[in-house]
Design a protein around this motif. Structure first.
Motif, short mmCIF file in Angstrom:
data_model
loop_
_atom_site.label_atom_id
_atom_site.label_comp_id
_atom_site.label_asym_id
_atom_site.label_seq_id
_atom_site.Cartn_x
_atom_site.Cartn_y
_atom_site.Cartn_z
N VAL A 78 -12.15 -8.94 9.72
CA VAL A 78 -13.47 -8.57 11.13
C VAL A 78 -14.18 -9.40 10.97
N ASN A 79 -14.72 -9.24 11.81
CA ASN A 79 -15.86 -10.51 13.00
C ASN A 79 -16.52 -10.67 13.76
N GLN A 80 -17.73 -10.75 13.77
CA GLN A 80 -18.82 -10.77 14.59
C GLN A 80 -18.79 -10.96 15.84
N VAL A 81 -19.36 -10.16 16.80
CA VAL A 81 -19.38 -11.63 18.52
C VAL A 81 -20.87 -11.02 18.49
N GLY A 82 -20.91 -11.84 19.40
CA GLY A 82 -21.77 -12.11 20.19
C GLY A 82 -22.64 -13.74 20.19
N GLY A 83 -23.82 -13.44 20.90
CA GLY A 83 -24.11 -14.89 21.05
C GLY A 83 -26.04 -15.46 20.16
N GLN A 84 -25.96 -15.77 19.28
CA GLN A 84 -26.78 -16.04 18.26
C GLN A 84 -26.95 -17.43 18.66
N ASP A 85 -28.40 -17.68 19.77
CA ASP A 85 -28.89 -19.21 19.49
C ASP A 85 -27.66 -19.78 20.38
N LEU B 49 -6.75 -7.42 0.73
CA LEU B 49 -7.63 -7.22 0.56
C LEU B 49 -9.02 -7.49 2.21
N VAL B 50 -9.60 -7.77 2.01
CA VAL B 50 -10.76 -7.51 2.83
C VAL B 50 -11.87 -8.53 3.34
N ASN B 51 -11.62 -8.96 4.01
CA ASN B 51 -12.36 -10.15 4.07
C ASN B 51 -14.10 -9.80 5.32
N ILE B 52 -15.10 -9.87 5.08
CA ILE B 52 -15.53 -9.73 6.04
C ILE B 52 -16.03 -11.21 6.79
N ASN B 53 -16.32 -11.78 7.94
CA ASN B 53 -16.79 -12.35 8.80
C ASN B 53 -17.50 -12.36 9.46
N ALA B 54 -18.68 -14.19 9.57
CA ALA B 54 -19.56 -14.08 10.97
C ALA B 54 -19.12 -15.48 11.31
N SER B 55 -17.57 -15.47 11.77
CA SER B 55 -16.28 -17.10 12.15
C SER B 55 -17.04 -17.38 13.60
N MET C 151 1.27 -1.19 0.11
CA MET C 151 -0.11 -0.09 0.04
C MET C 151 0.93 1.25 0.36
N SER C 152 0.60 1.89 -1.05
CA SER C 152 1.94 2.96 -0.91
C SER C 152 1.40 4.20 0.21
N THR C 153 -0.57 4.80 0.99
CA THR C 153 -0.51 5.37 1.31
C THR C 153 -0.94 4.89 2.63
N ALA C 154 -1.43 5.82 3.85
CA ALA C 154 -1.96 4.78 5.08
C ALA C 154 -3.52 5.34 4.36
N LEU C 155 -3.96 4.03 4.30
CA LEU C 155 -5.47 3.70 4.20
C LEU C 155 -5.98 3.63 5.53
N ARG C 156 -6.85 4.82 5.85
CA ARG C 156 -7.51 4.76 7.44
C ARG C 156 -9.03 3.85 7.42
N ILE C 157 -8.32 2.33 7.88
CA ILE C 157 -9.57 1.88 7.67
C ILE C 157 -10.00 0.82 9.33
N VAL C 158 -11.05 1.37 9.27
CA VAL C 158 -11.17 0.51 10.67
C VAL C 158 -12.16 -0.63 10.91
N LEU C 159 -12.16 -1.14 11.66
CA LEU C 159 -12.77 -2.36 12.29
C LEU C 159 -14.32 -2.64 12.51
N ALA C 160 -15.29 -2.53 12.06
CA ALA C 160 -16.30 -2.42 13.21
C ALA C 160 -16.67 -4.29 13.23
N GLN C 161 -16.46 -3.87 14.81
CA GLN C 161 -16.43 -5.39 15.17
C GLN C 161 -17.60 -5.31 16.16
N CYS C 162 -19.17 -5.83 15.48
CA CYS C 162 -20.06 -5.15 16.40
C CYS C 162 -21.26 -6.48 16.69
N ASN C 163 -22.25 -6.50 17.13
CA ASN C 163 -23.24 -7.76 17.78
C ASN C 163 -24.46 -7.39 17.41
#
Length: 539
Positions: free
Chosen positions: A203-210, A169-175, A1-13
């Motif tokens: 980036v991965n999800q947080v929390g309980g689901q069943d 590469l970005v990878n969005i998850n519910a792992s 990467m040639s520049t500092a792209l400001r990327i924020v991961l929203a680890q949410c529930n």
């Protein structure tokens, strides 16, 4: 990467099915990421707009309509950054598990997940059609390649995305979480980085689901495979990715030991199941034994002592020390406690059944009546107060059927359903390291159901140090009897244990759900027929 792209991961529930609520949560996270971190690209987890997994809600056209309406409402508000949201959508081919890119006040792109998991707890091919094409979008002059969850576990999606011009590469998850999952993820991500030479943001999800529990632990790796960000486990939050390639590393969240991970997973699973389903609290039958003691500690840590009610229900076989220890634990945790002896309802049932019981020696019938008296009391309290009953059975008991239908199995959620008895003890010791809340005698006395004179679990079961490894081999690894015997276990014991596991599927099918913390749990994960002749031939 040639520049500092400001990327924020929203680890949410997110809450499954609450599209409007999830959309509000996404917009609030965008606002905070812009204000606090000057984010240029904000990544949300897989299917964040619907929550994961939405299961057969995906068959409802109204849900997909809500998703499209939410995307249309969010897009004009994203005018000074870009965001990637996981969302289902339908195109000319079919229903997609997608990543939707919004920015400059409009929708920029949609990407369809290419590798759909259809094993273990996953059944995405029931709902979705696989995508076939990479997707690369430009954000602040950087070409960002999109992938969704399972895509990153195989070389081709990352390779083709790289070939399409991606610089990142970005990878969005519910792992979902299980023991050892973190190391598996990190190894896989490093393989993709080595193959492409590209930085990878996960980036991965947080929390309980069943039954499922999502642990977060979102990650960022630079182009050499070095870990430059590890977000905390089991916590929501916004995490700024350091400049990939600039040598900058944020503080990596510490890795916990297995007991800490398991305990925190159970606490989050209980909290989300009770709170997301709208219950005001929990009620637990507290026996003075190790399983109910650990369940009570988990419930208090999850919900707060004020929202937990402990009920002691002594019988003629309850040892005085059991009642004493239960009282001590309630005092240690500051929990309200009730004492309701079961002798009167037990005698009433014996009287009603006297024509059937007369002349026959006592057996499991009388034992189970006691457990069912307790189940009726707990469910009555649940009905009157609105609190959810948390059952206290562990995985070892569920496996071999050492539990009473409509008795100790009666309830809404089973925190220890995927926790073997030997791990129950380790978790209890781990919890006491922080604060001694479980009396020492509970940890050292032989376990007993206390449904008959001088009863011990070892009267009916092999020692748990023997039973639990056999169950792990058979239930989690699908080993044959011969393979388990070769590992050093007595054939007669192994055959008996396997027979109990197969025979008691009908009980497990009626058990409440519980938090999955192992690679293979009973319930959504392990699906065996109730009616089967398989056990007659297994060797």
């Amino acid at each position: 990467m040639s520049t500092a792209l400001r990327i924020v991961l929203a680890q949410c529930n997110p809450l499954v099915g609450d599209v409007e609520g999830n959309a509000r949560m996404i917009l609030e996270q965008v606002r905070l990421a812009r204000e606090r971190m000057d984010a240029q690209l904000i990544l949300f987890p897989e299917l964040a707009l619907t929550g994961y997994p939405p299961e057969d809600l995906l068959l409802r056209a109204s849900l997909l309509g809500q998703v499209e309406a939410a995307l249309a409402a969010i897009a004009p508000l994203i005018d000074d950054c870009h965001i990637v949201i996981g969302a289902p959508y339908r195109d000319d081919v079919g229903l997609r598990n997608g990543a939707v890119v919004l920015g400059n006040g409009r929708e920029i792109a949609r990407y369809a997940k290419r590798c759909l998991p259809n094993y273990s707890v996953f059944d995405e091919k029931r709902y979705f059609v696989e995508g076939t094409q990479p997707c690369v979008v430009s954000v602040a002059g950087i070409s960002v390649g999109l992938t969704v969850c399972e895509d990153i576990w195989y070389p081709e999606p990352a390779r083709s995305t790289c070939d399409a011009g991606a610089e990142l590469l970005v990878n969005i998850n519910a792992s979902p979480f299980h023991a050892s999952k973190y190391s598996e993820r990190l190894e896989t991500l490093r393989m993709r980085v080595a193959e492409t030479g590209l930085p990878l943001i996960y980036v991965n999800q947080v929390g309980g689901q069943d039954e499922l529990l999502f642990d977060g632990q979102s990650l960022a790796l630079d182009g050499s495979g070095a870990l430059i960000l590890r977000a905390p486990s089991f916590e929501t939050g916004l995490y700024l990715v350091p400049h990939a390639g600039g040598g900058e590393v944020t503080e990596l969240a510490s890795l916990e030991d297995r007991e800490a991970d398991a305990y925190r997973a159970l606490v989050l699973g209980v909290r989300d199941y009770v709170r997301k389903n709208g219950f005001p609290g929990a009620v637990i039958g507290l026996s003075g034994g190790i399983d109910s003691a650990l369940t009570l500690a988990i419930a208090v840590d999850a919900l707060g002592a004020e929202d937990v009610l402990a009920v002691m229900m002594p019988s003629r076989y309850t040892a005085p020390m059991s009642l004493e220890d239960a009282r001590i634990q309630c005092a240690n945790l500051g929990v309200q406690a009730l004492e309701i002896p079961i002798e009167r309802p037990f005698q009433a049932f014996l009287g009603v059944l006297e024509p059937l019981l007369a002349g026959r020696p006592p057996d499991a019938t009388e034992e189970n009546i006691q457990a069912r008296c307790r189940g009726v009391i707990l469910m009555a309290i649940s009905n009157k107060t609105g609190r959810m009953v948390l059952t206290t059975g562990n995985k070892s008991e569920m496996a071999v059927g050492y539990a009473t239908l409509y008795g100790d199995m009666a309830g809404g959620f089973a925190p220890l359903k995927d926790v073997p008895k030997t791990l129950v003890y380790r978790l209890a010791h781990w919890r006491n390291r922080e604060q001694s809340v479980i009396p020492e005698r509970v940890l050292t006395r032989p376990p007993s159901a206390e449904l008959a004179p001088d009863q011990k679990d070892s009267d009916s079961l092999p020692p748990y140090e023997v039973l639990d490894p056999i169950l792990e081999y058979f239930v989690e690894r699908d080993w044959s009897i011969s393979e388990i015997v070769t590992a050093g276990y007595d054939r007669e014991v192994v055959e008996r244990v396997v027979g109990l596991v197969l025979h008691n599927e009908y009980k497990r099918r009626q058990a409440p759900p519980g938090v999955r913390i192992s690679p293979r749990a009973f319930g959504k994960d392990r699906r065996y027929p109730i009616t089967s002749g398989y056990g007659r031939a297994i060797r």
